[in-house]
Design a protein around this motif. Structure first.
Motif, short mmCIF file in Angstrom:
data_model
loop_
_atom_site.label_atom_id
_atom_site.label_comp_id
_atom_site.label_asym_id
_atom_site.label_seq_id
_atom_site.Cartn_x
_atom_site.Cartn_y
_atom_site.Cartn_z
N LEU A 1 41.45 -56.56 5.02
CA LEU A 1 40.51 -56.45 6.09
C LEU A 1 39.59 -55.18 6.11
N PHE A 2 38.42 -55.45 6.59
CA PHE A 2 37.54 -54.24 6.55
C PHE A 2 36.88 -54.19 8.07
N GLY A 3 37.41 -53.52 9.08
CA GLY A 3 37.08 -53.66 10.33
C GLY A 3 36.06 -52.43 10.56
N ASP A 4 34.78 -52.48 10.39
CA ASP A 4 33.93 -51.36 10.86
C ASP A 4 34.00 -50.19 9.93
N VAL A 5 34.20 -50.35 8.62
CA VAL A 5 34.69 -49.48 7.60
C VAL A 5 33.62 -49.30 6.66
N LEU A 6 32.96 -50.43 6.06
CA LEU A 6 32.19 -50.28 4.89
C LEU A 6 30.85 -49.57 5.28
N GLU A 7 30.49 -49.31 6.47
CA GLU A 7 29.18 -48.57 6.51
C GLU A 7 29.50 -47.16 6.60
N HIS A 8 30.87 -46.65 6.58
CA HIS A 8 31.31 -45.15 6.44
C HIS A 8 31.47 -44.80 5.06
N LEU A 9 31.32 -45.79 3.97
CA LEU A 9 31.40 -45.34 2.61
C LEU A 9 30.13 -44.98 1.83
N TYR B 1 50.21 -54.06 5.67
CA TYR B 1 50.10 -52.87 4.78
C TYR B 1 48.51 -52.18 5.47
N GLY B 2 48.68 -50.86 5.08
CA GLY B 2 47.40 -50.18 5.69
C GLY B 2 47.07 -48.99 4.80
N LEU B 3 45.81 -48.70 4.96
CA LEU B 3 45.05 -47.54 4.28
C LEU B 3 44.30 -46.85 5.29
N GLU B 4 44.53 -45.50 5.46
CA GLU B 4 43.83 -44.75 6.56
C GLU B 4 43.73 -43.39 5.98
N ILE B 5 42.41 -42.61 6.14
CA ILE B 5 42.20 -41.37 5.50
C ILE B 5 42.89 -40.44 6.53
N ASN B 6 42.93 -40.62 7.79
CA ASN B 6 43.12 -39.66 8.83
C ASN B 6 44.61 -39.65 8.73
N PRO C 1 29.82 -48.84 -0.81
CA PRO C 1 30.95 -50.06 -0.25
C PRO C 1 30.86 -51.24 -1.39
N GLU C 2 29.75 -51.33 -2.18
CA GLU C 2 30.03 -52.36 -3.18
C GLU C 2 30.92 -52.01 -4.13
N GLN C 3 30.94 -51.07 -4.75
CA GLN C 3 31.96 -50.59 -5.62
C GLN C 3 33.47 -50.69 -5.04
N VAL C 4 33.54 -50.38 -3.86
CA VAL C 4 35.04 -50.63 -3.14
C VAL C 4 35.37 -52.00 -2.97
N ILE C 5 34.37 -53.00 -2.65
CA ILE C 5 34.92 -54.42 -2.51
C ILE C 5 35.13 -55.13 -3.96
N ALA C 6 34.41 -54.50 -5.01
CA ALA C 6 34.57 -54.82 -6.08
C ALA C 6 35.83 -54.24 -6.87
N TYR C 7 36.47 -53.19 -6.26
CA TYR C 7 37.56 -52.65 -6.85
C TYR C 7 38.70 -53.31 -6.31
N CYS C 8 38.67 -53.73 -5.04
CA CYS C 8 39.47 -54.53 -4.14
C CYS C 8 40.09 -55.94 -4.78
N ILE D 1 39.81 -44.62 0.15
CA ILE D 1 39.43 -45.99 -0.52
C ILE D 1 38.76 -45.64 -1.62
N GLU D 2 37.57 -44.98 -1.47
CA GLU D 2 36.61 -44.53 -2.53
C GLU D 2 37.31 -43.69 -3.96
N GLU D 3 38.50 -43.24 -3.74
CA GLU D 3 39.01 -42.50 -4.90
C GLU D 3 39.86 -43.43 -5.76
N TYR D 4 39.83 -44.72 -5.40
CA TYR D 4 40.34 -45.94 -6.05
C TYR D 4 41.79 -45.72 -6.73
N GLY D 5 42.56 -45.28 -5.84
CA GLY D 5 43.94 -45.22 -6.27
C GLY D 5 44.93 -45.82 -5.62
N LEU D 6 44.79 -47.07 -5.26
CA LEU D 6 45.71 -47.88 -4.41
C LEU D 6 46.77 -48.12 -5.16
N PRO D 7 48.06 -47.57 -5.06
CA PRO D 7 49.38 -47.62 -5.58
C PRO D 7 49.99 -49.25 -5.55
#
Length: 460
Positions: free
Chosen positions: A318-326, A279-284, A329-336, A302-308
């Motif tokens: 997996l977060f491959g070179d992603v967290l630095e773009h958020l 499964y994947g999530l991509e903003i582009n 990021p702390e709230q995102v990994i807590a949400y996940c 992912i920062e809209e916190y609406g994974l269905p």
């Protein structure tokens, strides 16, 4: 189905003669089925070929670009044949060409079939005759693995694939960019690009040196950016990230990649673990369309916190070179955390701002953003090792391993600089074990050596 060989020649008449001899005498290709395409970099090639009078010949100096050259060759020299694109620096060993033909014949979805490099299957250095004998005697399963991009060094393009996609994009100059565009077009039409494990080729000169005289790669990026809506075209998986997935080859498990881009990491996981549910999530949205060829991919932030995925959990996120773009990021990994199976793992690769190259620039008063790298201009959150540890500790994760990646060779002045930094930091060693992670402590400057942190986390 017959095969027409397009032998792309950039330089070195001697290398060209060797390749022609291997094709005709050892691979069983007739002279009538070889088209020599002179890229015009070495003037001696045309002179030598005109003296032979045995091969179809196309000189590229009157054509605008690599795509135009291929389009002209297809029109002039082929009818209903498959086409083998082969750089003259690459020798087909053993039954390489027949294995590529067989794959395209029997795997109807396969539009392009590529060889593997001899250096990747044999650790010993050998000359061509010994390598040929080694390949003939090797015991290797005739399997295939999926690829994201066509490699132009040695690839068989099926006629049905060419007929479906049409001409190569004449706006593009550089071979790599022409093949990248054609790959995306093929994937978008549900074709598969495969590497054939039993088809082995031998590279005489690395292609990065081979293409050194070809201009246009940067200009091509602007064309591709406008055409595909992407700033980057990452087709190479982060294997260090994938390496920490601890599963048996035939095991069934699930994995979600946040920020999956075009799907390079997902594809690497799929090739290693055929039973994985991806499964994947991509903003582009344009990148997501490509990644959707390999798994169930959603377009979203992912920062809209609406994974269905209510009620659904994954074995890995997996977060491959992603967290630095958020932004957070702390709230995102807590949400996940709610989407992780009990005992499931988050795997992340995170750039290390404490790298000595950044510190060296800071001491000169510079903190200059770049298009790529540690100071990528799209990075909006920066990390050191300690900050990574604190972020995961605050969100209820336990770090069970942390590894590092280091690129390239350091110059002597760099080693001296790092040695001084380590003294300032208070020690020569950094014990990055579980206790250090728990205590959120790294009491010296040793991480300045490492560009990336690879963190694997266990839910708390």
């Amino acid at each position: 189905m017959a095969v027409k060989v397009f032998l792309m020649v950039y330089q070195n008449v001697e290398m060209l003669g060797l390749n022609l001899e291997c094709l005709t005498s050892m691979s069983g290709i007739s002279r009538e089925d070889i088209v020599v395409i002179d890229m015009g970099i070495d003037g001696r090639v045309g002179t030598w070929l005109r003296e032979q009078e045995e091969y179809d010949y196309l000189r590229a100096d009157k054509l605008e670009n690599y795509a135009g050259i291929l389009n002209a060759a297809v029109k002039e020299f082929t009818h209903d044949e498959d086409i083998l694109l082969l750089n003259s620096n690459t020798i087909c060993l053993g039954n390489c060409i027949r294995q590529l033909e067989k794959t395209c014949l029997h795997e109807k979805k396969a539009g392009a079939a590529m060889s593997v490099n001899f250096a990747s299957v044999c650790s010993q250095e050998m000359d061509i005759p010994d390598a040929w004998d080694w390949v003939k005697g090797m015991e290797r399963e005739a399997g295939t693995r999926l690829s994201l991009k066509i490699s132009g060094e040695c690839v068989l393009l099926a006629r049905r694939f060419l007929a479906d996609l049409g001409e190569f994009d004449g706006q593009l100059l550089h071979p790599d960019m022409v093949m990248l565009d054609y790959s995306f077009r093929g994937l978008g039409k549900k074709w598969e690009l495969v590497t054939v494990e039993s088809a082995v080729s031998y590279e005489l000169i690395p292609h990065r040196d081979f293409y050194a005289a070809i201009l246009g790669k940067e200009a091509d990026r602007d064309v591709l950016k406008a055409k595909w809506g992407m700033n980057y075209f990452n087709t190479i998986p982060n294997r260090s990230l994938v390496n920490v997935i601890e599963r048996k080859e035939d095991e069934v498990f699930s994995l979600l990649e946040v920020g999956c881009d075009c799907g390079a990491n997902m594809l690497e996981v799929k090739n290693r673990f055929p039973g994985v549910r991806l499964y994947g999530l991509e903003i582009n949205p344009d990148a997501a369309k490509i990644a959707a060829c390999f798994g169930e991919v959603l377009t979203g932030n992912i920062e809209e916190y609406g994974l269905p995925y209510e009620g659904q959990v994954f074995d890995y996120i997996l977060f491959g070179d992603v967290l630095e773009h958020l932004r957070d990021p702390e709230q995102v990994i807590a949400y996940c955390r709610q989407f992780l199976r009990p005992g499931g793992k988050v795997v992340a690769s995170i750039p290390n701002l404490m790298h000595y190259t950044v510190l060296m620039e800071l001491l000169q008063g510079d903190f200059t953003y770049q298009d790529t790298g540690l100071l990528d201009r799209t990075h909006i959150h920066f990390f050191t090792y300690n900050e990574i540890v604190r972020m995961f500790a605050h969100t209820g994760y336990e770090i069970i391993s942390c590894t590092y990646l280091m690129y390239g060779d350091m110059q002597e002045k760099d080693r001296q600089f790092v040695a001084e930094l380590k003294k300032i930091g208070g020690g020569e060693q950094c014990h990055l074990d579980k206790d250090d992670a728990k205590n959120s402590v790294c009491r010296n400057m040793y991480p300045v050596l490492f560009l990336y942190n690879f963190i694997k986390h266990l839910t708390g």
